[in-house]
Design a protein around this motif. Structure first.
Motif, mmCIF file in Angstrom:
data_model
loop_
_atom_site.group_PDB
_atom_site.id
_atom_site.type_symbol
_atom_site.label_atom_id
_atom_site.label_comp_id
_atom_site.label_asym_id
_atom_site.label_seq_id
_atom_site.Cartn_x
_atom_site.Cartn_y
_atom_site.Cartn_z
ATOM 1 N N VAL A 1 21.331 3.599 2.151
ATOM 2 C CA VAL A 1 20.150 3.814 2.981
ATOM 3 C C VAL A 1 19.659 2.499 3.583
ATOM 4 O O VAL A 1 19.180 2.447 4.718
ATOM 5 C CB VAL A 1 19.022 4.485 2.165
ATOM 6 N N VAL B 1 16.295 5.470 -5.353
ATOM 7 C CA VAL B 1 17.443 6.058 -4.677
ATOM 8 C C VAL B 1 18.708 5.476 -5.303
ATOM 9 O O VAL B 1 18.811 4.261 -5.505
ATOM 10 C CB VAL B 1 17.415 5.779 -3.164
ATOM 11 N N SER C 1 22.890 5.266 -4.760
ATOM 12 C CA SER C 1 23.881 5.396 -3.692
ATOM 13 C C SER C 1 25.234 4.891 -4.161
ATOM 14 O O SER C 1 25.339 4.149 -5.145
ATOM 15 C CB SER C 1 23.450 4.601 -2.447
ATOM 16 N N HIS D 1 13.029 -1.026 -0.438
ATOM 17 C CA HIS D 1 12.836 -0.628 0.956
ATOM 18 C C HIS D 1 11.369 -0.814 1.324
ATOM 19 O O HIS D 1 10.477 -0.270 0.650
ATOM 20 C CB HIS D 1 13.230 0.836 1.155
ATOM 21 N N HIS E 1 13.013 2.042 -4.209
ATOM 22 C CA HIS E 1 13.987 1.038 -4.621
ATOM 23 C C HIS E 1 15.366 1.697 -4.657
ATOM 24 O O HIS E 1 15.516 2.799 -5.178
ATOM 25 C CB HIS E 1 13.620 0.464 -5.988
ATOM 26 N N GLU E 2 16.364 1.005 -4.113
ATOM 27 C CA GLU E 2 17.712 1.562 -4.030
ATOM 28 C C GLU E 2 18.679 0.757 -4.901
ATOM 29 O O GLU E 2 18.700 -0.472 -4.849
ATOM 30 C CB GLU E 2 18.209 1.566 -2.582
#
Length: 553
Positions: free
Chosen positions: A402, A441, A443, A454, A467-468
């Motif tokens: 993302v 998130v 991924s 983000h 937060h990813e």
């Protein structure tokens, strides 16, 4: 479902299942590779009935019958070459999976074209002296002799053993567990996150470490198989790109018979979603490779979808007219809710011919408001579920990165959310509207690892949204690393604001979730040339509940 008070997980002899399986299978793997070579209910996902302990909720011909067929003649002695798995756990049930396979390189699995009765058993103990649930499913040739059994009537937040039996043949025992009751407040959940396990790229050493971790739950974020054949492991997949149902079945059976992958499936339930290679690289909705007619690609995607369902521990199914709804949520009491997304089946075609490193000025359509990554219905479902979740940690589990990955004016990869900027903004808006300070998130996809916050600008103020954590591949090669040190340095420059980034190593994410803290350990193996390659933690990134700061330790 009715709320039931949860109990702490019962860790029933978890080392013993590894002692009986992993230690031995690691040696077997070395020999084989010596050539180098919610979910249902009110969560909005696929629904099933809540049946008793001897019933199946799968509305297909695999459901138990009042009189099971006799064992067919010519049935091989070896039937469980593809192993077993469990998945999509609820507080009172879990899906148990197997596919009867004697010959992984035969599309029929080496079985006669006849139904086979398969008994499944669930017990409190590895010796199966304390049986708690059992039933019989009919494995039919039209579904590749696969079995999807719902073991119901189980206790919340509890560990169990399960196995399958056909005549005198029995699968290896495996462990699974149920989720805590919806209103329970667990102290901790141990999670493993994995993706991208190309046969051709290397060994599954990372799965040996994952199995030894004995997590409570495994999230798999896509690219379980790759459509291309070949590979280092014996027996190799034929060097033929999968196009037909028979081709995909051979691919899955060959992957499934890997002993380290089987060991990882035997220690915990999995929650899976797909990415592109389960069909073909970078497909987007109804759009397939260049030069392929819509009708031909539809037939291929239908075949791939059926094969995926046949080989995954999924609740519900089989596919309906070539479609399979995978987006769903899985709850771990009030501690966490996992919103598992499908970023392939409903998306718009990639912009600008799906070119890499395309100048933004040459790709204005990526900002088109009508472009979608998830499809309108899934977007609406996600927004509604985020709005109503009561979990301390709302977790969006999906495929592609993302985080914007731009090098100046160059859009590095429009297959990621960078090619769908309006859809990404709608995702930001949905999380912000739900007021979720602990949104996370997860991924995969890019065979690299990272952690980032983000941030969006609202009324002139930069505000964190979520937060990813990007988990690297189990084995799939890093294109960035193959391009050399210069490419690695460029991508590290692009990812300069992240808490952690690595473009070269392989492994998985080990996650510990408590009400107070989210901790991700990036576990890596230094080599995918050996199944016994040791694993280590390359970095640990921690997020305190209510904090906007990722801290690397």
């Amino acid at each position: 479902m009715d709320a039931v008070e949860g109990t702490r997980p019962r860790r029933v002899g978890r080392r013993r299942v590894l002692g009986a399986g992993l230690a031995g299978t690691a040696a077997a793997a070395l020999a084989a590779c010596s050539d180098g070579g919610d979910p249902a209910g009110d969560s909005g996902g696929p629904t099933t009935s809540k049946s008793g302990p001897t019933s199946s909720a799968v509305p297909t011909s695999t459901a138990p019958t009042t009189s099971a067929p006799p064992l067919p003649e010519g049935l091989p002695e070896e039937l469980f070459a593809a192993g077993v798995a469990s998945g999509d756990p609820l507080p009172d049930s879990v899906i148990l999976w197997t596919r009867l396979v004697a010959d992984p390189l035969d599309a029929t699995g080496g079985l006669p074209d006849a139904p086979v009765p398969v008994r499944w058993e669930v017990a409190d103990d590895e010796a199966f002296e304390s049986m708690v649930a059992n039933g019989t499913e009919t494995a039919e040739a039209r579904w590749a002799h696969s079995v999807h059994a719902e073991a119901g009537g189980l206790k919340p937040d509890s560990w169990y053993w399960y196995r399958f039996v056909v005549g005198d043949a029995s699968s290896e025992p495996a462990r699974t567990r149920t989720m805590p009751a919806d209103d329970a407040a667990p102290d901790e959940l141990q999670l493993a996150v994995a993706s991208c396990q190309e046969f051709n790229s290397g060994s599954y050493a990372a799965y040996a470490a994952l199995a030894a971790d004995e997590p409570d739950l495994v999230l798999f974020l896509g690219d379980y198989i790759y459509e291309a054949g070949g590979g280092r492991m014996d027996p190799k997949v034929p060097f033929v790109e999968a196009m037909s149902l028979e081709d995909y079945r051979v691919q899955y059976a060959a992957y499934k018979r890997n002993p380290l992958l089987q060991a990882a499936h035997r220690v915990a339930p999995w929650v899976v979603t797909w990415d592109d290679h389960e069909v073909v690289n970078n497909y987007a909705g109804v759009h397939g490779p260049d030069g392929v007619t819509e009708a031909d690609f539809a037939a291929r995607r239908t075949a791939a979808t059926q094969a995926y369902w046949e080989h995954m521990p999924l609740r519900g199914g089989p596919p309906d007219d070539g479609a399979l709804q995978l987006y769903r949520s899985v709850k771990a009491g009030t501690l966490a809710e996992f919103f598992v997304l499908d970023g392939r089946q409903y998306r718009s075609d990639q912009p600008c011919g799906d070119r890499l490193a395309v100048p933004a000025a040459e790709c204005p359509e990526r900002d088109d408001e009508d472009r979608t990554m998830l499809g309108e219905e899934q977007e609406r479902w996600l927004a509604d579920r985020l709005e109503s979740t009561g979990a301390t940690w709302p977790v969006i589990a999906q495929q592609t990165v993302v985080l914007p990955l731009l090098l100046g004016e160059l859009v590095l990869n429009p297959d990621q959310w960078d090619g769908y900027t309006a859809a990404r903004q709608r995702l930001y808006d949905a999380v912000a509207a739900a007021d979720l300070p602990n949104a996370v998130v997860l991924s995969g996809d890019i065979h690299s690892a990272g952690a980032a916050t983000h941030v969006v600008e609202r009324d002139g103020v930069e505000t964190p949204v979520f937060h990813e954590f990007v988990c690297t591949s189990i084995s799939s090669v890093s294109v960035i690393a193959v391009l050399g040190d210069a490419a690695v340095q460029v991508v590290e420059q692009v990812a300069g604001g992240t808490a952690y980034f690595d473009a070269e190593l392989h492994g998985y994410c080990r996650v510990s979730i408590t009400p107070e803290r989210w901790q991700t350990q990036f576990v890596v193996v230094d080599s995918v040339d050996r199944d016994d390659a040791p694993a280590r933690v390359d970095a640990t990134v921690t997020l305190e509940s209510g904090s906007n700061e990722l801290v690397r330790t």
